[in-house]
Write a protein that holds these residues in place. Structure first.
Motif, PDB file in Angstrom:
ATOM      1  N   HIS A 198       0.427  -1.178   0.038  1.00 22.70           N
ATOM      2  CA  HIS A 198       0.378  -0.089   0.115  1.00 22.70           C
ATOM      3  C   HIS A 198       0.714   1.252   0.165  1.00 22.70           C
ATOM      4  CE1 HIS A 198      -3.857  -2.954   0.771  1.00 22.70           C
ATOM      5  NE2 HIS A 198      -2.712  -2.994   1.935  1.00 22.70           N
ATOM      6  N   SER A 199       0.308   1.836  -0.465  1.00 22.39           N
ATOM      7  CA  SER A 199       0.764   3.595  -0.133  1.00 22.39           C
ATOM      8  C   SER A 199      -0.045   4.984   0.075  1.00 22.39           C
ATOM      9  CB  SER A 199       0.808   4.161  -1.963  1.00 22.39           C
ATOM     10  OG  SER A 199      -0.051   4.873  -2.780  1.00 22.39           O
ATOM     11  N   VAL A 200       0.645   6.146   0.830  1.00 23.60           N
ATOM     12  CA  VAL A 200      -0.171   7.083   1.703  1.00 23.60           C
ATOM     13  C   VAL A 200       0.477   7.807   1.430  1.00 23.60           C
ATOM     14  CG1 VAL A 200      -0.563   8.143   4.034  1.00 23.60           C
ATOM     15  CG2 VAL A 200      -0.386   5.793   3.918  1.00 23.60           C
ATOM     16  N   GLU A 201      -0.486   8.679   0.354  1.00 23.31           N
ATOM     17  CA  GLU A 201       0.001   9.997  -0.714  1.00 23.31           C
ATOM     18  C   GLU A 201      -0.222  11.350  -0.091  1.00 23.31           C
ATOM     19  OE1 GLU A 201      -1.322   6.544  -4.036  1.00 23.31           O
ATOM     20  OE2 GLU A 201      -1.517   8.165  -3.621  1.00 23.31           O
ATOM     21  N   CYS A 202       0.479  12.004   0.058  1.00 19.27           N
ATOM     22  CA  CYS A 202       0.016  13.429   0.635  1.00 19.27           C
ATOM     23  C   CYS A 202       0.417  14.669  -0.803  1.00 19.27           C
ATOM     24  CB  CYS A 202       1.745  14.373   1.458  1.00 19.27           C
ATOM     25  SG  CYS A 202       0.658  13.281   3.132  1.00 19.27           S
ATOM     26  N   TRP A 203      -0.575  15.087  -1.542  1.00 20.08           N
ATOM     27  CA  TRP A 203      -1.254  15.756  -2.536  1.00 20.08           C
ATOM     28  C   TRP A 203      -1.560  17.276  -2.137  1.00 20.08           C
ATOM     29  CZ3 TRP A 203      -1.377  13.264  -7.437  1.00 20.08           C
ATOM     30  CH2 TRP A 203      -1.100  11.808  -7.619  1.00 20.08           C
ATOM     31  N   GLN A 204      -1.457  18.388  -2.632  1.00 24.51           N
ATOM     32  CA  GLN A 204      -0.952  19.553  -2.790  1.00 24.51           C
ATOM     33  C   GLN A 204      -2.044  20.786  -4.490  1.00 24.51           C
ATOM     34  OE1 GLN A 204       1.640  21.926  -0.842  1.00 24.51           O
ATOM     35  NE2 GLN A 204       0.101  21.742   0.394  1.00 24.51           N
ATOM     36  N   ASP A 205      -2.670  20.918  -4.296  1.00 19.47           N
ATOM     37  CA  ASP A 205      -2.513  21.227  -5.736  1.00 19.47           C
ATOM     38  C   ASP A 205      -2.689  20.463  -6.975  1.00 19.47           C
ATOM     39  OD1 ASP A 205      -3.256  24.153  -4.787  1.00 19.47           O
ATOM     40  OD2 ASP A 205      -0.785  24.384  -4.842  1.00 19.47           O
ATOM     41  N   GLY A 206      -3.258  19.103  -6.256  1.00 24.30           N
ATOM     42  CA  GLY A 206      -2.940  18.453  -7.663  1.00 24.30           C
ATOM     43  C   GLY A 206      -1.803  17.352  -8.346  1.00 24.30           C
ATOM     44  N   GLN A 207      -1.049  17.715  -7.314  1.00 23.78           N
ATOM     45  CA  GLN A 207       0.727  17.164  -7.137  1.00 23.78           C
ATOM     46  C   GLN A 207       0.761  16.639  -5.563  1.00 23.78           C
ATOM     47  OE1 GLN A 207       2.608  17.698 -10.217  1.00 23.78           O
ATOM     48  NE2 GLN A 207       0.540  18.869 -10.701  1.00 23.78           N
ATOM     49  N   LEU A 208       1.532  14.995  -6.758  1.00 28.71           N
ATOM     50  CA  LEU A 208       1.959  14.183  -5.484  1.00 28.71           C
ATOM     51  C   LEU A 208       3.314  14.249  -5.085  1.00 28.71           C
ATOM     52  CD1 LEU A 208       2.082  11.307  -4.011  1.00 28.71           C
ATOM     53  CD2 LEU A 208       3.242  10.712  -5.381  1.00 28.71           C
ATOM     54  N   VAL A 209       3.103  15.375  -3.294  1.00 26.00           N
ATOM     55  CA  VAL A 209       4.196  15.452  -2.968  1.00 26.00           C
ATOM     56  C   VAL A 209       5.131  14.956  -1.555  1.00 26.00           C
ATOM     57  CG1 VAL A 209       3.452  17.972  -3.601  1.00 26.00           C
ATOM     58  CG2 VAL A 209       2.309  17.121  -1.430  1.00 26.00           C
ATOM     59  N   GLY A 210       4.865  13.928  -1.419  1.00 25.52           N
ATOM     60  CA  GLY A 210       5.332  13.188  -0.412  1.00 25.52           C
ATOM     61  C   GLY A 210       4.074  11.696  -0.206  1.00 25.52           C
ATOM     62  N   GLY A 211       4.881  11.131   0.279  1.00 27.09           N
ATOM     63  CA  GLY A 211       4.462   9.408   0.907  1.00 27.09           C
ATOM     64  C   GLY A 211       5.127   8.597   1.146  1.00 27.09           C
ATOM     65  N   LEU A 212       4.396   7.151   1.452  1.00 28.20           N
ATOM     66  CA  LEU A 212       5.530   5.840   1.866  1.00 28.20           C
ATOM     67  C   LEU A 212       4.655   5.333   0.985  1.00 28.20           C
ATOM     68  CD1 LEU A 212       4.116   5.025   4.284  1.00 28.20           C
ATOM     69  CD2 LEU A 212       4.242   6.738   5.547  1.00 28.20           C
ATOM     70  N   TYR A 213       5.454   3.588   1.393  1.00 29.17           N
ATOM     71  CA  TYR A 213       4.812   2.164   0.643  1.00 29.17           C
ATOM     72  C   TYR A 213       4.913   1.259   2.202  1.00 29.17           C
ATOM     73  CZ  TYR A 213       9.359   0.826  -1.779  1.00 29.17           C
ATOM     74  OH  TYR A 213      10.222   0.281  -2.049  1.00 29.17           O
ATOM     75  N   GLY A 214       4.735   0.433   1.436  1.00 26.48           N
ATOM     76  CA  GLY A 214       4.887  -0.518   2.350  1.00 26.48           C
ATOM     77  C   GLY A 214       3.487  -2.196   2.118  1.00 26.48           C
ATOM     78  N   VAL A 215       4.634  -2.784   2.452  1.00 24.39           N
ATOM     79  CA  VAL A 215       4.407  -4.414   2.207  1.00 24.39           C
ATOM     80  C   VAL A 215       3.061  -5.080   3.550  1.00 24.39           C
ATOM     81  CG1 VAL A 215       4.627  -6.885   2.507  1.00 24.39           C
ATOM     82  CG2 VAL A 215       6.007  -5.581   1.550  1.00 24.39           C
ATOM     83  N   ASP A 216       1.944  -5.139   3.414  1.00 21.66           N
ATOM     84  CA  ASP A 216       0.483  -5.876   3.969  1.00 21.66           C
ATOM     85  C   ASP A 216       0.784  -7.119   4.090  1.00 21.66           C
ATOM     86  OD1 ASP A 216      -1.477  -6.019   5.932  1.00 21.66           O
ATOM     87  OD2 ASP A 216      -2.454  -4.488   4.311  1.00 21.66           O
ATOM     88  N   LEU A 217       1.034  -7.437   5.634  1.00 22.91           N
ATOM     89  CA  LEU A 217       1.272  -9.439   5.793  1.00 22.91           C
ATOM     90  C   LEU A 217       0.743  -9.610   6.898  1.00 22.91           C
ATOM     91  CD1 LEU A 217       1.778 -11.672   4.633  1.00 22.91           C
ATOM     92  CD2 LEU A 217       4.560 -11.505   5.310  1.00 22.91           C
ATOM     93  N   ALA A 218      -0.621  -9.858   7.184  1.00 23.20           N
ATOM     94  CA  ALA A 218      -1.381 -10.501   8.535  1.00 23.20           C
ATOM     95  C   ALA A 218      -1.633  -9.320   9.081  1.00 23.20           C
ATOM     96  CB  ALA A 218      -0.718 -11.553   9.145  1.00 23.20           C
ATOM     97  N   GLY A 219      -0.817  -9.005  10.728  1.00 22.40           N
ATOM     98  CA  GLY A 219      -0.786  -8.258  11.066  1.00 22.40           C
ATOM     99  C   GLY A 219      -0.056  -7.106  11.720  1.00 22.40           C
ATOM    100  N   ALA A 220       0.617  -7.368  10.199  1.00 17.59           N
ATOM    101  CA  ALA A 220       2.033  -6.911  10.251  1.00 17.59           C
ATOM    102  C   ALA A 220       2.099  -5.985   9.000  1.00 17.59           C
ATOM    103  CB  ALA A 220       3.218  -7.612  10.055  1.00 17.59           C
ATOM    104  N   PHE A 221       2.875  -4.541   9.229  1.00 14.62           N
ATOM    105  CA  PHE A 221       3.117  -3.457   8.283  1.00 14.62           C
ATOM    106  C   PHE A 221       4.903  -3.915   8.234  1.00 14.62           C
ATOM    107  CE2 PHE A 221       3.456  -0.055   5.717  1.00 14.62           C
ATOM    108  CZ  PHE A 221       2.443  -0.648   4.654  1.00 14.62           C
ATOM    109  N   PHE A 222       5.240  -3.905   6.845  1.00 12.42           N
ATOM    110  CA  PHE A 222       6.951  -3.009   6.724  1.00 12.42           C
ATOM    111  C   PHE A 222       6.923  -2.001   5.830  1.00 12.42           C
ATOM    112  CE2 PHE A 222       5.557  -8.346   6.610  1.00 12.42           C
ATOM    113  CZ  PHE A 222       6.237  -8.410   8.270  1.00 12.42           C
ATOM    114  N   GLY A 223       7.206  -1.177   6.387  1.00 11.27           N
ATOM    115  CA  GLY A 223       7.921  -0.010   5.959  1.00 11.27           C
ATOM    116  C   GLY A 223       8.985   0.186   5.145  1.00 11.27           C
TER     117      GLY A 223
END
Length: 216
Positions: free
Chosen positions: A105-130
């Motif tokens: 998954h990705s979590v994204e920060c947008w501003q004025d229609g532009q992607l200006v930051g974010g993060l991504y990671g792997v989702d497995l059961a009850g763990a998230f690997f940033g």
């Protein structure tokens, strides 16, 4: 080495391994299982007063999974604190495939229609690997982290793996634990099933902060 596939990636994460490349142009990857592992305890996630003020201002349109590949490319781009990256073409392709499978998954920060930051990671059961984060506007990656933690806490996750501890992550309470302790936490997290989508999208910063502080 076995051919890298999304399925192999998930099996590796379940065993405590993650891949890296020597550089963005490297053709091969190697597996890492650090002696000391970085984690960010969800129960003691720290947000400074100044960052809380930023989150409450709702400066960014925070979105989930609308530009996963672009977030990865942002994370792989040169930055003032790094001239190169460990995200090569092979890693980019297979993590995008994991995303298509619903396992990244990705979590994204947008501003004025532009992607200006974010993060991504792997989702497995009850763990998230940033995996990585980036910003092009001040505080964008920090706000993305706050929104991620709210989602993980609300969704019942037990482990946020940061792989390593950086100065950037230390401000949130990230710390190192030894390999054996990490594997015990991982085993426990794999016994539960987190729900990445249990927290509604489009919440105000105030409600996101409330989700963090009022979720056990």
């Amino acid at each position: 080495m076995a051919r890298l596939t999304p399925e192999l990636l998930l099996r590796a994460y379940a065993c405590g391994l993650f891949p890296m490349a020597e550089s963005q142009t490297a053709s091969d990857i190697f597996w890492v299982d650090p002696e000391n592992r970085g984690i960010l305890p969800l129960s003691s996630f720290h947000i400074s007063r100044s960052l809380k003020r930023v989150v409450r201002k709702d400066l960014f349109d925070v979105r989930i999974n609308t530009a996963f590949r672009d977030v990865m490319i942002g994370c792989a781009s040169p930055a003032p604190d790094r001239a190169d990256t460990w995200i090569n073409e092979q890693i980019l392709a297979h993590y995008c495939r994991l995303h298509e499978m619903g396992a990244a998954h990705s979590v994204e920060c947008w501003q004025d229609g532009q992607l200006v930051g974010g993060l991504y990671g792997v989702d497995l059961a009850g763990a998230f690997f940033g995996e990585s984060m980036f910003h092009r506007v001040t505080d964008a990656s920090k706000v993305a982290m706050v929104h991620l933690v709210a989602r993980l806490k609300y969704g019942g996750y037990q482990l946020l793996d940061t792989q390593f501890v950086t100065e950037h992550l230390q401000q949130f309470g990230a710390r190192e634990i030894n390999r054996d302790a990490y594997h015990e936490l991982l085993k426990s997290a794999l016994r539960v099933q987190g729900d990445f989508y249990s927290l509604p999208e489009g919440l105000s910063g105030e409600r996101v902060l409330h989700a963090i502080t009022h979720t056990s």
